[in-house]
Motif scaffolding. Structure first.
Motif, mmCIF file in Angstrom:
data_model
loop_
_atom_site.group_PDB
_atom_site.id
_atom_site.type_symbol
_atom_site.label_atom_id
_atom_site.label_comp_id
_atom_site.label_asym_id
_atom_site.label_seq_id
_atom_site.Cartn_x
_atom_site.Cartn_y
_atom_site.Cartn_z
ATOM 1 N N PRO A 63 39.660 -19.197 29.391
ATOM 2 C CA PRO A 63 38.484 -19.226 28.949
ATOM 3 C C PRO A 63 38.163 -20.333 27.945
ATOM 4 C CG PRO A 63 38.655 -17.505 28.603
ATOM 5 C CD PRO A 63 39.494 -17.914 28.603
ATOM 6 N N VAL A 64 36.924 -21.401 28.728
ATOM 7 C CA VAL A 64 35.947 -22.153 27.908
ATOM 8 C C VAL A 64 35.038 -22.018 27.055
ATOM 9 C CG1 VAL A 64 35.734 -24.372 27.644
ATOM 10 C CG2 VAL A 64 38.120 -23.853 28.661
ATOM 11 N N PHE A 65 34.903 -21.939 25.837
ATOM 12 C CA PHE A 65 32.838 -21.679 25.747
ATOM 13 C C PHE A 65 32.467 -23.201 24.983
ATOM 14 C CE2 PHE A 65 34.775 -17.966 25.425
ATOM 15 C CZ PHE A 65 34.119 -17.008 25.899
ATOM 16 N N VAL A 66 31.491 -23.640 25.647
ATOM 17 C CA VAL A 66 30.986 -25.100 25.698
ATOM 18 C C VAL A 66 29.636 -24.658 24.806
ATOM 19 C CG1 VAL A 66 29.253 -26.892 26.456
ATOM 20 C CG2 VAL A 66 32.159 -25.547 27.438
ATOM 21 N N VAL A 67 29.795 -25.114 23.528
ATOM 22 C CA VAL A 67 28.634 -25.265 22.897
ATOM 23 C C VAL A 67 27.331 -26.278 23.011
ATOM 24 C CG1 VAL A 67 27.514 -25.264 20.246
ATOM 25 C CG2 VAL A 67 29.645 -23.802 21.414
ATOM 26 N N VAL A 100 39.296 -24.512 18.697
ATOM 27 C CA VAL A 100 38.790 -25.220 19.196
ATOM 28 C C VAL A 100 39.117 -26.763 19.079
ATOM 29 C CG1 VAL A 100 36.005 -25.833 17.793
ATOM 30 C CG2 VAL A 100 36.915 -23.858 17.132
ATOM 31 N N MET A 101 39.251 -26.961 19.934
ATOM 32 C CA MET A 101 39.483 -28.818 19.977
ATOM 33 C C MET A 101 38.812 -29.718 20.253
ATOM 34 S SD MET A 101 39.915 -28.542 24.920
ATOM 35 C CE MET A 101 39.724 -29.356 24.782
ATOM 36 N N GLY A 102 37.513 -29.074 19.852
ATOM 37 C CA GLY A 102 36.752 -30.720 19.806
ATOM 38 C C GLY A 102 35.750 -30.630 20.255
ATOM 39 N N GLY A 103 34.442 -32.145 20.460
ATOM 40 C CA GLY A 103 35.237 -33.165 19.321
ATOM 41 C C GLY A 103 34.822 -32.544 18.189
ATOM 42 N N VAL A 145 39.097 -20.837 24.009
ATOM 43 C CA VAL A 145 39.025 -22.513 24.371
ATOM 44 C C VAL A 145 37.494 -22.242 23.748
ATOM 45 C CG1 VAL A 145 38.607 -24.491 24.418
ATOM 46 C CG2 VAL A 145 40.832 -23.320 24.956
ATOM 47 N N ILE A 146 37.003 -23.065 22.247
ATOM 48 C CA ILE A 146 35.809 -23.579 22.094
ATOM 49 C C ILE A 146 35.615 -24.788 22.085
ATOM 50 C CG2 ILE A 146 33.801 -24.075 20.704
ATOM 51 C CD1 ILE A 146 34.708 -20.861 19.570
ATOM 52 N N GLN A 147 34.238 -25.339 22.946
ATOM 53 C CA GLN A 147 34.223 -26.939 22.444
ATOM 54 C C GLN A 147 32.489 -27.788 22.522
ATOM 55 O OE1 GLN A 147 34.413 -28.481 27.346
ATOM 56 N NE2 GLN A 147 36.605 -27.644 25.868
#
Length: 199
Positions: A92-96, A134-137, A59-61
């Motif tokens: 896993p979640v990747f936070v930009v 890519v779930m947001g925002g 996941v990317i957020q």
């Protein structure tokens, strides 16, 4: 084969939140109605959600969304990614962000990267044969689309007009791209529209 999928709920007038977003008001004024299909939808809505969850490998957020879900009122033991109990397998979640937090309430599922392209590259490395979602925002979704990094755009078009809030697509000039409709599911709560990004 892994795909990069931008997947987000949006109002008829193009907003992914209502106005006045904050840590205690994550979807803004009136914005929870965008996700009625998740919490009060039909069997067809649930099938859309379940299929997305099952095919997600990473996941990317963006940082603003991370701050909201990592806040005390955010994701919990009862509900995590994809409105699923956190006891189920979670990707896993990747936070930009350029400023990673010193600690997170939600543990080490979160990895912090500085650019959307870094997030996509690292997401593809860990997703295996599943998708990178890519779930947001709205800003990070648009950045991934505008940079040509997305293979699929999946919109959950809610039957409401918010009038203000966070736009999915900016009001000013931005890169364009062509889309090809590949699937559509219609329910009273949402039009679930899946487009292939033509490259």
């Amino acid at each position: 084969m892994s795909q990069v999928v931008v997947d987000i709920s949006v109002s008829l007038d193009g907003y992914v939140t209502g106005p006045n977003v904050g840590l205690e008001n994550g979807l803004g004024d009136g914005g929870m109605a965008l996700h009625d299909w998740v919490f009060h939808g039909t069997d067809a809505d649930r099938a859309v959600l379940d299929a997305s969850f099952e095919t997600t490998g990473a996941v990317i957020q963006g940082r603003n969304l991370f701050d909201i879900i990592d806040a005390p009122g955010g994701w919990s033991e009862e509900m995590g990614y994809g409105a699923k109990p956190t006891g189920e397998v979670n990707p896993p979640v990747f936070v930009v962000t350029h400023t990673p937090p010193e600690k997170t309430r939600l543990g080490d599922r979160f990895r912090f990267v500085s650019t959307p392209s870094d997030a996509v590259a690292q997401g593809l490395e860990v997703a295996g044969s599943k998708d990178v979602v890519v779930m947001g925002g709205g800003q990070i979704c648009h950045q991934v689309l505008a940079a040509g990094l997305a293979d699929v755009l999946r919109l959950h078009l809610a039957p409401l007009v918010l009038g203000d809030g966070t736009r999915l697509f900016p009001a000013g000039a931005a890169p364009g791209y062509a889309l090809e409709l590949s699937d559509a599911v219609s329910t009273p709560s949402a039009q679930h529209l899946t487009y292939r990004v033509v490259k």
